[in-house]
Enzyme design. Structure first.
Site, short mmCIF file in Angstrom:
data_model
loop_
_atom_site.label_atom_id
_atom_site.label_comp_id
_atom_site.label_asym_id
_atom_site.label_seq_id
_atom_site.Cartn_x
_atom_site.Cartn_y
_atom_site.Cartn_z
N TYR A 86 50.31 28.51 55.51
CA TYR A 86 48.88 28.26 55.74
C TYR A 86 48.69 26.87 56.38
CZ TYR A 86 44.00 27.44 54.68
OH TYR A 86 42.67 27.14 54.77
N LYS B 173 40.22 33.80 48.04
CA LYS B 173 40.49 35.04 48.76
C LYS B 173 40.38 36.24 47.80
CE LYS B 173 41.25 31.93 51.88
NZ LYS B 173 42.55 31.33 52.09
N ARG C 226 36.78 17.64 33.30
CA ARG C 226 37.90 17.45 34.24
C ARG C 226 39.24 17.69 33.55
NH1 ARG C 226 40.27 12.74 35.64
NH2 ARG C 226 38.46 11.51 35.06
N ASP D 131 53.30 30.78 47.23
CA ASP D 131 51.87 31.03 47.40
C ASP D 131 51.71 32.54 47.48
OD1 ASP D 131 49.34 31.51 48.48
OD2 ASP D 131 49.33 29.67 49.67
C1 LIG Z 1 43.08 30.05 52.28
C2 LIG Z 1 44.49 29.80 51.90
C3 LIG Z 1 44.88 28.58 51.31
C4 LIG Z 1 43.91 27.46 51.06
O1 LIG Z 1 42.97 27.81 50.12
P1 LIG Z 1 41.51 27.14 49.99
O2 LIG Z 1 40.93 27.86 48.83
O3 LIG Z 1 40.79 27.36 51.28
O4 LIG Z 1 41.76 25.69 49.72
C5 LIG Z 1 46.21 28.45 50.94
N1 LIG Z 1 47.11 29.41 51.16
C6 LIG Z 1 46.77 30.59 51.74
C7 LIG Z 1 47.81 31.63 51.95
C8 LIG Z 1 45.45 30.81 52.13
O5 LIG Z 1 45.12 31.98 52.72
#
Ligand SMILES: *Cc1c(COP(=O)(O)O)cnc(C)c1O
Length: 417
Positions: A132, A229, A79, A204
């Site tokens: 998101y 993603k 962790r 992000d």
């Molecule tokens: C999917 C997504 C998230 C969240 O990510 P997870 O891996 O599902 O927790 C955050 N920001 C964006 C732009 C996303 O497409």
């Protein structure tokens, strides 16, 4: 501000002498393959072994780390840190041009830990309505109940962002390319506003990836990703990443220890393996989405296409030279509203109908009944989600196949699904 008082000299990393650290001047194609690899002196394994362990033997270095508070740099407990994590962290740090990185169990873990770590109770945060959905809920519910006030503004309107600044503003949080309208805010202008406010800019960068934009080079302080993603890229992994200066990452790491949400060694292996092909995958996805946007823009049954190459107000102010491409996403409005859009999606033969994005396979979904279903029709309209809006995540398939499939499914006398 607390972060100005952090003067201790910090090294990049964490990495061990076995981790491959390459000059950040190398191309992303090269860094994606080689940066961070653990070169195992015992076996000579060409890839990073999976350090599938929760804990490590205590030795003098571990006790010194406990005494000195340098636990992030010594493998002690997974962790806290693990060589599998350090490999993939170094790879992402190299690609984003960062001093340090942290891998987490999801994108939400990355975002939540970052925001909690870099703000205090009684502080103020500025963000956008169309971030998101999970991020929006965090900003709307969890952060206010933890004593943070959040203002939501339109990142395309820099004056509105500036007007939201308060003396206690500590953090601005925006996406470099928004979902699903693919608005491209001017990151350099957001950097200037954050500096004026003496606040941090967190972005992000999930939709663009470091292949298309390196926000740290433009002046952002910290970058988060849903590695689920594009970085993972194969729709088989849930993971997140945070990158930035080591002084910020040490704090985010400490927050992640307490909230939990670090990435397990097997997940690290999948992510490291996925990122090796990031540069070539994203290049193909850039081309596919651009070709699809172009083909659909002139289609009589498509009312409007949303893609950064269409420029217009959704590109307000952003300098095209800050982008190498725009990723694999393209949104468009099908004539006839949501029912027609749903029938159209069922007629598609190549993409799967599923949420998520960024994988090698094309996916398609409607924001109105998935990611944005919790909003009212009026709230959806306010961020631009009208009836018949379809979101398409182009994979790495052949673009002519994808376009032919889309055109077939759009034809009024097309196959019934
Ligand atoms: C999917 C997504 C998230 C969240 O990510 P997870 O891996 O599902 O927790 C955050 N920001 C964006 C732009 C996303 O497409």
């Amino acid at each position: 501000m607390w972060f100005n008082d952090l003067t201790r000299k910090r090294s990049a990393g964490p990495v061990s002498p076995q981790h491959r650290v390459l000059p950040r001047t190398m191309s992303p194609e090269t860094l994606a393959v080689h940066a961070g690899t653990y070169e195992d002196p015992t076996t000579g394994s060409v890839g990073t072994p999976i350090f599938q362990t929760s804990t490590f033997l205590l030795d003098n270095a571990s006790y010194t780390a406990f005494a000195d508070g340098t636990l992030r740099d010594v493998p002690i407990y997974t962790r806290y840190g693990n060589p599998s994590q350090w490999s993939v962290q170094e790879k992402v740090a190299a690609l984003e041009g960062a001093e340090s990185a942290l891998v987490t169990s999801s994108g939400m873990s990355a975002t939540a830990n970052t925001i909690f770590a870099l703000t205090n109770s009684q502080s103020h945060i500025i963000s956008a309505y169309d971030v998101y959905g999970g991020t929006y809920n965090l900003l709307r519910e969890d952060l206010p109940s933890a004593g943070r006030t959040v203002s939501f503004v339109d990142p395309m309107n820099i004056d509105a962002v500036r007007a939201a600044i308060r003396p206690e503003t500590q953090l601005l949080f925006f996406e470099t390319l928004t979902n699903p309208m693919l608005k491209a805010p001017d990151v350099r202008a957001l950097v200037r506003v954050a500096k004026e406010a003496k606040a941090l800019l967190i972005v992000d960068n999930t939709f663009l990836t470091p292949i298309n934009m390196k926000p740290l080079e433009l002046g952002a302080d910290v970058v988060v990703h849903s590695a689920t993603k594009y970085l993972g890229g194969h729709s088989d992994l849930t993971a997140g990443v945070v990158v930035g200066r080591r002084k910020f990452l040490d704090r985010i790491w400490a927050q992640t220890l307490r909230f939990g949400g670090t990435l397990d060694p097997l997940g690290c292996f999948l992510l490291e393996r996925g990122i090796k092909t990031l540069a070539i995958r994203v290049k193909t996805q850039n081309e596919n989405a651009t070709a699809i946007a172009k083909a659909l823009a002139s289609h009589p049954r498509v009312k409007k296409v949303f893609h950064p190459t269409m420029r217009g107000p959704d590109f307000a102010g952003a300098d095209a030279s800050d982008y190498k491409g725009y990723g694999g996403m393209v949104s468009f409005t099908v004539e006839g509203g949501d029912a027609a859009a749903e029938a159209f999606m069922r007629r598609l033969q190549i993409p799967y109908v599923a949420t998520s994005l960024g994988g090698v396979e094309s996916l398609v979904s409607m924001p109105a009944n998935t990611s944005h279903s919790s909003l009212t029709e009026r709230q959806r309209a306010a961020i631009g989600i009208g009836p018949g809006l379809v979101r398409y995540s182009a994979g790495i398939e052949d673009s002519s196949d994808l376009i032919e499939d889309l055109v077939d499914a759009l034809a009024p006398n097309g196959r019934e699904g």
